[in-house]
Motif scaffolding. Structure first.
Motif, PDB file in Angstrom:
ATOM      1  N   PRO A  13       0.820  -1.226   0.000  1.00  0.00           N
ATOM      2  CA  PRO A  13       0.000   0.000   0.000  1.00  0.00           C
ATOM      3  C   PRO A  13       0.846   1.264   0.000  1.00  0.00           C
ATOM      4  O   PRO A  13       2.019   1.250   0.401  1.00  0.00           O
ATOM      5  N   ASP A  15      -0.325   3.932   1.650  1.00  0.00           N
ATOM      6  CA  ASP A  15      -0.772   4.663   2.836  1.00  0.00           C
ATOM      7  C   ASP A  15       0.382   4.905   3.806  1.00  0.00           C
ATOM      8  O   ASP A  15       1.345   4.133   3.868  1.00  0.00           O
ATOM      9  N   ARG A  16       0.255   5.953   4.602  1.00  0.00           N
ATOM     10  CA  ARG A  16       1.243   6.246   5.634  1.00  0.00           C
ATOM     11  C   ARG A  16       0.914   5.399   6.869  1.00  0.00           C
ATOM     12  O   ARG A  16       0.201   5.827   7.781  1.00  0.00           O
ATOM     13  N   LEU A  17       1.455   4.195   6.901  1.00  0.00           N
ATOM     14  CA  LEU A  17       1.119   3.257   7.964  1.00  0.00           C
ATOM     15  C   LEU A  17       1.638   3.694   9.321  1.00  0.00           C
ATOM     16  O   LEU A  17       1.120   3.256  10.361  1.00  0.00           O
ATOM     17  N   ASP A  29      -6.533  -1.616  13.121  1.00  0.00           N
ATOM     18  CA  ASP A  29      -5.780  -0.781  12.181  1.00  0.00           C
ATOM     19  C   ASP A  29      -4.283  -0.943  12.411  1.00  0.00           C
ATOM     20  O   ASP A  29      -3.501  -1.019  11.458  1.00  0.00           O
ATOM     21  N   TRP A  59       5.746   4.637   3.772  1.00  0.00           N
ATOM     22  CA  TRP A  59       4.891   4.351   4.921  1.00  0.00           C
ATOM     23  C   TRP A  59       5.158   5.300   6.095  1.00  0.00           C
ATOM     24  O   TRP A  59       4.452   5.256   7.094  1.00  0.00           O
TER      25      TRP A  59
END
Length: 355
Positions: A13, A15-17, A29, A59
């Motif tokens: 992904p 997304d900024r994990l 989450d 991330w």
């Protein structure tokens, strides 16, 4: 690592994990983010030298250290709010990984000897990386399969007094140990010490479907203590094709089995046999294809269900990840490619049975 452990870079992904990996009570989450980080540990030996670092950067993490010893791989990543230690999981095509999972020997303190040796092999760079920030940020440890057991044993070893010296990490600094499909990491002595050190309630282990790996090494009673391995921490189980969001965390699950050795494993094998007798089983239970290359997808489709339930994509799907359908196999894919991978898997299992 083989095709059954790594993903193409575009599957990870964007997304900024790092925003989800923060102090606080257990939440899905954060578990999803840590499962992705556990999966990324499999890329530690990827041919692209910057693949791991590049994905971590998008991330919101910086790679502080790579951890490597024999067939043990992992890394330490630092985000704005936490440090994460992630260990790579079992590669079914790598004999040394399989042996480590099923090793029934224990070391001093009760940890599985293979897991403890793996942790001790990377202890130096691991401790250096954790001390680099002055010991201020909370710490998470994670891993899938073999990596999960390494995470639990690492938490135990890092918080143990080293002779007259203080522990490398205070228990209070460890915010969580989150594992996925991990084998049992040690015996009764290890489990009791893990609880006494305050790590039990910080640990959540997730198990999906009929995943066979959490059944090894066995947890049988008797037999002079040779097969009395135990899980540690809280359990979050999930049915096949279900989601962890619909399950409840079991704070102190029973892990004593008064059955003959390996009967739990044999039951899973028998379940698989009965399912295969149903001519419509495959079409009903196949599920999404493996999100890697076409050859790996073909190999994954041929695995027994109790092994297929163990693979990383099944855990991610049960955590709410939806993979895009992979491209259909092109003309270049051959049955020979899949057959060669299956033969490698059979050789790995055969070497264990005949060792």
């Amino acid at each position: 690592m083989s095709r059954l452990t790594t993903f193409p870079e575009e599957v990870y992904p964007a997304d900024r994990l790092a925003a989800a990996v923060k102090a606080g009570a257990f939440e899905l989450d954060r578990a999803r983010a840590l499962m992705w980080m556990a999966q990324l540990a499999c890329e530690a030996t990827a041919p692209e030298p910057r693949k791991l670092e590049g994905i971590l950067e998008r991330w919101g993490f910086r790679c502080r250290a790579r951890l490597s010893h024999g067939k043990i791989e992992g890394y330490v990543a630092e985000g704005d709010g936490a440090l994460v230690v992630a260990f790579a999981g079992t590669d079914p095509l790598v004999f040394e990984n399989v042996i480590t999972d099923v090793d029934i020997r224990t070391a001093q303190g009760g940890a599985n000897r293979g897991f403890r040796d793996g942790v001790e092999g990377v202890r130096g760079p691991l401790v250096d990386a954790l001390r680099a920030d002055g010991g201020r940020k909370p710490l998470f440890l994670t891993g899938h399969s073999l990596g999960g057991a390494l995470a639990a044993v690492a938490a135990s070893r890092l918080t143990a007094p080293d002779g007259a010296a203080r522990p490398a990490v205070e228990t209070e600094r460890i915010e969580g140990v989150v594992t996925f499909g991990m084998p049992r990491p040690g015996d009764d002595e290890f489990a009791e010490d893990y609880r006494a050190r305050g790590l039990w309630d910080k640990t959540v282990r997730l198990r999906h479907g009929s995943d066979i790996v959490p059944t090894v090494p066995p947890a049988c009673s008797g037999l002079f203590g040779l097969l009395e391995f135990r899980h540690v921490g809280q359990l979050l189980p999930c049915d096949r094709s279900g989601e962890f969001a619909g399950s409840a965390v079991l704070s102190d699950p029973v892990d004593r089995i008064s059955k003959i050795p390996l009967v739990e494993t044999f039951e899973l094998i028998d379940e698989e046999r009965r399912r295969r007798l149903d001519p419509h089983w495959f079409s009903r239970n196949r599920g999404p294809r493996w999100p890697g290359d076409a050859v790996a997808a073909g190999l994954a489709d041929r695995l027994p269900l109790f092994v297929r339930d163990h693979l990383q994509d099944r855990y991610l799907e049960a955590l709410g990840v939806r993979f895009a359908p992979p491209a259909e196999a092109g003309a270049g894919e051959s049955a020979g490619d899949i057959g060669a991978s299956l033969e490698a898997l059979k050789r790995s299992i055969g070497r264990w049975l005949n060792r």
